[in-house]
Design an enzyme around this catalytic site. Structure first.
Site, PDB file in Angstrom:
ATOM      1  N   ASP A  56       9.183   2.959   0.384  1.00 17.36           N
ATOM      2  CA  ASP A  56       8.062   3.619   1.046  1.00 17.36           C
ATOM      3  C   ASP A  56       8.181   3.303   2.537  1.00 17.36           C
ATOM      4  OD1 ASP A  56       5.764   4.615   2.084  1.00 17.36           O
ATOM      5  OD2 ASP A  56       4.409   3.676   0.624  1.00 17.36           O
ATOM      6  N   LYS A  60       3.454   9.311   8.963  1.00 16.45           N
ATOM      7  CA  LYS A  60       3.191   8.730  10.291  1.00 16.45           C
ATOM      8  C   LYS A  60       4.114   9.286  11.381  1.00 16.45           C
ATOM      9  CE  LYS A  60       0.450   5.209   8.284  1.00 16.45           C
ATOM     10  NZ  LYS A  60       0.529   4.324   7.146  1.00 16.45           N
ATOM     11  N   TYR A 106       0.850  -1.196   0.000  1.00 18.30           N
ATOM     12  CA  TYR A 106       0.000   0.000   0.000  1.00 18.30           C
ATOM     13  C   TYR A 106       0.879   1.237   0.000  1.00 18.30           C
ATOM     14  CZ  TYR A 106      -3.519   3.424   1.467  1.00 18.30           C
ATOM     15  OH  TYR A 106      -4.358   4.515   1.539  1.00 18.30           O
TER      16      TYR A 106
HETATM   17  C1  LIG Z   1      -0.042   4.810   5.726  1.00 19.70           C
HETATM   18  C2  LIG Z   1       0.772   4.551   4.533  1.00 19.70           C
HETATM   19  C3  LIG Z   1       0.709   5.372   3.386  1.00 19.70           C
HETATM   20  C4  LIG Z   1      -0.286   6.489   3.249  1.00 19.70           C
HETATM   21  O1  LIG Z   1      -0.069   7.529   4.174  1.00 19.70           O
HETATM   22  P1  LIG Z   1      -1.289   8.515   4.505  1.00 19.70           P
HETATM   23  O2  LIG Z   1      -0.683   9.514   5.448  1.00 19.70           O
HETATM   24  O3  LIG Z   1      -2.361   7.673   5.096  1.00 19.70           O
HETATM   25  O4  LIG Z   1      -1.724   9.149   3.230  1.00 19.70           O
HETATM   26  C5  LIG Z   1       1.583   5.123   2.356  1.00 19.70           C
HETATM   27  N1  LIG Z   1       2.467   4.121   2.419  1.00 19.70           N
HETATM   28  C6  LIG Z   1       2.564   3.314   3.492  1.00 19.70           C
HETATM   29  C7  LIG Z   1       3.590   2.225   3.508  1.00 19.70           C
HETATM   30  C8  LIG Z   1       1.709   3.485   4.569  1.00 19.70           C
HETATM   31  O5  LIG Z   1       1.790   2.651   5.614  1.00 19.70           O
END
Ligand SMILES: *Cc1c(COP(=O)(O)O)cnc(C)c1O
Length: 437
Positions: free
Chosen positions: A237, A265, A144
């Site tokens: 990511d 985060k 994701y």
């Molecule tokens: C949470 C998450 C996202 C998206 O971040 P948001 O602040 O919710 O837009 C993208 N990549 C990873 C790996 C994530 O865990």
């Protein structure tokens, strides 16, 4: 457990907010029941609208690495609040946060702040495409990267090289250049990158959005080598893993250096911050230094930046918190191993640092197909029992739960007692009648 007020609020919410929530997984769709409406949080405890207290392993889906209402972050935000909430002009605090990120994350020479992880990944993809002059990119099934159109794609089949959108509203055009490989399978990446037209390989270095699935030995190194061979940029990511698995994230922990990194985060300390950064020659292409457009009215927002600086400053000055969460994690590893072993439950626990997941299948768990084969019903049964017992786990079998620096040995002992009892309940009907009697 009383849930009257939460139920009233959920009914009201559903009348005015699609599904009653502002981000889908909060609706408890995978586990049934109804979401907690939270009124307060402190340390490892959150309270719902009916006054019930829970030990929190969700941590706002990742940001609350120091626990809730940490004094250093609260004070930093309060201090900024008295000086205004947004200027839309550069501030010293942005410079401090950028310098901290570059100091802590090995691959980052320059960084741009955003307000979410989604913006960070969208922008990193645009940048990788501009830098390489290529359109296609590779992601992994079950990976994701926020809700940008190009990322909302899964393979139609293992062999498909053309992406098929998995949300209506994503055009086939937006999905066409998304190629989907299998996590922990280098050959699947090699096949997709062979033509030399791939701009970037996007990977969660420890997968966290199909539950916690660690990379196997050589996987990240292999991705690095493949990108070097084909001229694609390697993008980690680290929105989930950044500052969590080590001060410098998964790239520090595994010693593999990507070209670009996306963050979110933890970097915001509970306020909206994301970031993308990396090699200076690539980042120099971002406007206004270069031609790749990227912007945000609230990017580098002073309140968010104050929280982010307080968070990263605390982490940098307290490296012992990584030993603390690792010790708690090892205790969980040992306890789950023992109880799974003793009882023969078809359950697999996987953890890296402060993130981990319990899978309701015998394993091995190493990619999306092995995750998808696990029991959603048993997960839901376990989740509900844990919630009833006062433990708030991630409400989906496809999410990681998080330890924070605020969790204690005593917290984990209580958690493990409850986990063993509830796992026994969930598996009680499995056993042959003579054993049960
Ligand atoms: C949470 C998450 C996202 C998206 O971040 P948001 O602040 O919710 O837009 C993208 N990549 C990873 C790996 C994530 O865990």
């Amino acid at each position: 457990m009383r849930t009257d007020r939460s139920k009233q609020l959920f009914d009201a919410a559903r009348a005015r907010i699609p599904g009653g929530v502002n981000s889908p997984v909060r609706a408890f769709g995978r586990v049934g029941g109804q979401p907690l409406f939270v009124t307060r949080a402190e340390g490892v405890t959150i309270w719902d609208a009916d006054g019930n207290a829970y030990m929190d392993f969700v941590g706002s889906w990742g940001p609350m690495f120091l626990g809730h209402d940490h004094p250093a972050i609260r004070d930093a935000v309060a201090d900024q609040l008295a000086r205004g909430t947004s200027y839309g002009a550069p501030t010293e605090a942005e410079v401090e946060l950028a310098e901290r990120v570059c100091d802590m994350v090995p691959s980052i020479d320059m960084v741009r702040l955003t307000s979410s992880g989604t913006e960070a990944t969208m922008s990193a993809l645009r940048l990788a495409r501009a830098f390489t002059g290529r359109d296609a990119f590779v992601k992994f099934r079950g990976g994701y990267h926020g809700h940008g159109d190009a990322f909302l794609v899964e393979a139609g089949s293992g062999a498909a090289t053309l992406g098929v959108p998995n949300s209506p509203g994503v055009t086939s055009g937006a999905a066409r250049d998304t190629r989907v490989a299998e996590f922990n399978d280098l050959d699947s990446v090699r096949a997709l990158a062979a033509e030399g037209d791939v701009a970037a390989v996007f990977v969660e270095p420890v997968a966290g959005n199909m539950g916690c699935v660690p990379p196997e030995d050589g996987f990240l190194e292999g991705l690095r080598a493949l990108c070097d061979e084909t001229g694609a940029l390697l993008v980690f990511d680290e929105v989930m893993t950044g500052f969590r698995l080590a001060p410098g994230g998964a790239q520090e922990r595994y010693g593999v250096t990507p070209d670009l990194t996306t963050l979110g985060k933890i970097i915001g300390g509970g306020l909206p911050v994301g970031a993308f950064g990396g090699r200076a020659d690539v980042m120099a292409m971002v406007a206004p230094s270069g031609p790749v457009y990227q912007a945000g009215t609230l990017s580098g927002n002073p309140l968010a930046t104050a929280a982010g600086n307080a968070m990263l400053r605390w982490i940098a000055e307290h490296p012992e918190i990584y030993d603390h969460v690792e010790a708690l994690g090892r205790r969980m590893d040992e306890a789950f191993e023992r109880m799974i072993d003793e009882n023969g439950w078809p359950v697999t626990w996987r953890r890296v640092g402060a993130m981990g997941s319990l899978f309701f299948g015998p394993g091995p768990i190493r990619d999306w197909p092995t995750v998808e084969a696990c029991s959603v019903d048993r997960f839901a049964a376990w989740f509900s029992r844990m919630l009833e017992a006062g433990f708030y786990m991630a409400p989906s079998p496809f999410e990681a739960s998080f330890l924070s620096a605020a969790h204690t040995e005593e917290n984990i002992a209580r958690f493990l007692d409850a986990a063993e009892r509830t796992l026994a309940e969930v598996h009680a009907t499995d056993r042959p009648a003579e054993v049960r009697a």
